[in-house]
Design a protein around this motif. Structure first.
Motif, PDB file in Angstrom:
ATOM      1  N   TRP A 140     -30.439  -1.177 -11.417  1.00 54.37           N
ATOM      2  CA  TRP A 140     -30.789  -1.380 -10.020  1.00 54.37           C
ATOM      3  C   TRP A 140     -29.743  -0.840  -9.064  1.00 54.37           C
ATOM      4  O   TRP A 140     -30.071  -0.360  -7.979  1.00 54.37           O
ATOM      5  N   GLU A 141     -28.477  -0.894  -9.425  1.00 58.55           N
ATOM      6  CA  GLU A 141     -27.431  -0.420  -8.516  1.00 58.55           C
ATOM      7  C   GLU A 141     -27.503   1.088  -8.288  1.00 58.55           C
ATOM      8  O   GLU A 141     -26.955   1.598  -7.323  1.00 58.55           O
ATOM      9  N   HIS A 142     -28.212   1.810  -9.167  1.00 57.86           N
ATOM     10  CA  HIS A 142     -28.325   3.269  -9.027  1.00 57.86           C
ATOM     11  C   HIS A 142     -29.501   3.685  -8.148  1.00 57.86           C
ATOM     12  O   HIS A 142     -29.638   4.847  -7.815  1.00 57.86           O
ATOM     13  N   TYR A 143     -30.365   2.737  -7.801  1.00 60.54           N
ATOM     14  CA  TYR A 143     -31.524   3.063  -6.984  1.00 60.54           C
ATOM     15  C   TYR A 143     -31.126   3.140  -5.519  1.00 60.54           C
ATOM     16  O   TYR A 143     -30.267   2.394  -5.058  1.00 60.54           O
ATOM     17  N   PRO A 144     -31.779   3.996  -4.769  1.00 62.86           N
ATOM     18  CA  PRO A 144     -31.471   4.087  -3.339  1.00 62.86           C
ATOM     19  C   PRO A 144     -31.780   2.763  -2.632  1.00 62.86           C
ATOM     20  O   PRO A 144     -32.766   2.105  -2.942  1.00 62.86           O
ATOM     21  N   SER A 145     -30.951   2.381  -1.708  1.00 56.97           N
ATOM     22  CA  SER A 145     -31.154   1.117  -1.001  1.00 56.97           C
ATOM     23  C   SER A 145     -32.420   1.154  -0.147  1.00 56.97           C
ATOM     24  O   SER A 145     -33.008   0.116   0.148  1.00 56.97           O
ATOM     25  N   ALA A 146     -32.864   2.330   0.224  1.00 57.40           N
ATOM     26  CA  ALA A 146     -34.061   2.455   1.053  1.00 57.40           C
ATOM     27  C   ALA A 146     -35.343   2.494   0.218  1.00 57.40           C
ATOM     28  O   ALA A 146     -36.427   2.681   0.756  1.00 57.40           O
ATOM     29  N   ARG A 147     -35.230   2.311  -1.080  1.00 61.11           N
ATOM     30  CA  ARG A 147     -36.402   2.367  -1.958  1.00 61.11           C
ATOM     31  C   ARG A 147     -37.413   1.294  -1.562  1.00 61.11           C
ATOM     32  O   ARG A 147     -37.058   0.141  -1.378  1.00 61.11           O
ATOM     33  N   GLN A 148     -38.662   1.692  -1.415  1.00 64.28           N
ATOM     34  CA  GLN A 148     -39.708   0.758  -1.040  1.00 64.28           C
ATOM     35  C   GLN A 148     -40.206  -0.003  -2.259  1.00 64.28           C
ATOM     36  O   GLN A 148     -40.458   0.591  -3.305  1.00 64.28           O
ATOM     37  N   PHE A 149     -40.343  -1.303  -2.139  1.00 61.38           N
ATOM     38  CA  PHE A 149     -40.961  -2.099  -3.184  1.00 61.38           C
ATOM     39  C   PHE A 149     -41.632  -3.288  -2.533  1.00 61.38           C
ATOM     40  O   PHE A 149     -41.006  -3.974  -1.727  1.00 61.38           O
ATOM     41  N   PRO A 150     -42.868  -3.555  -2.830  1.00 64.84           N
ATOM     42  CA  PRO A 150     -43.707  -2.735  -3.705  1.00 64.84           C
ATOM     43  C   PRO A 150     -44.004  -1.388  -3.082  1.00 64.84           C
ATOM     44  O   PRO A 150     -44.016  -1.236  -1.865  1.00 64.84           O
TER      45      PRO A 150
END
Length: 158
Positions: A140-150
């Motif tokens: 999770w730390e490698h994912y962009p902070s702006a990633r949309q979920f859901p």
């Protein structure tokens, strides 16, 4: 929305094309990459027969649909997302080349899957293939902070 179950078909799995099924399985075993859930195929006793049955069943269901679809499946329907995996041997358990044409053939506006645990979008022939899983906590730390979920798969006009 169309939900289509599909299971890996070794003969046409996402394996290296220069390897036979037996060679690909042997290499995976040698590298200690083996999926243990492949035995849950009752009432079938043969993985290939089970896979062919699932493909036939799903193709029959999809052929009855007209208009746009969103295809939802556990496994990806195309090989491109699998090519990002760290261990290529796992591809044997990640899908089949038999589904390659399904998104175009069945009017998919999007394809949603989650088997790889590698969130993201891969666009193939203009159709977004969306890995909708959360991924693994260690990543999770490698994912962009702006990633949309859901992830917003579609908009519904009201």
């Amino acid at each position: 929305m169309t939900i289509c179950p599909l299971f890996t078909l070794y003969d046409y799995s996402f394996r290296a094309r220069d390897l036979t099924v037996e060679e690909a399985l042997a290499a995976a075993h040698e590298n200690n990459v083996v999926m243990t859930d492949e035995v849950a195929i009752a009432p079938f006793v043969d993985i290939r027969a089970w896979c062919w049955d699932r493909l036939a069943y799903t193709t029959k269901r999809l052929s009855r649909i007209s208009g746009s679809t969103i295809l939802v499946n556990h496994w990806p329907l195309v090989q491109e997302p699998v090519q990002r995996m760290r261990w290529s041997d796992i591809a044997l358990w990640c899908g089949t080349r038999h589904t390659r044409t399904w998104p175009k053939r069945y009017g998919a506006q999007a394809v949603v899957y989650g088997h790889l645990h590698m969130p993201g979008v891969t666009t193939v022939e203009g159709i977004p293939h969306i890995e909708a899983s959360l991924g693994y906590p260690r990543e999770w730390e490698h994912y962009p902070s702006a990633r949309q979920f859901p992830y917003p798969v579609m908009e519904v006009e009201q």
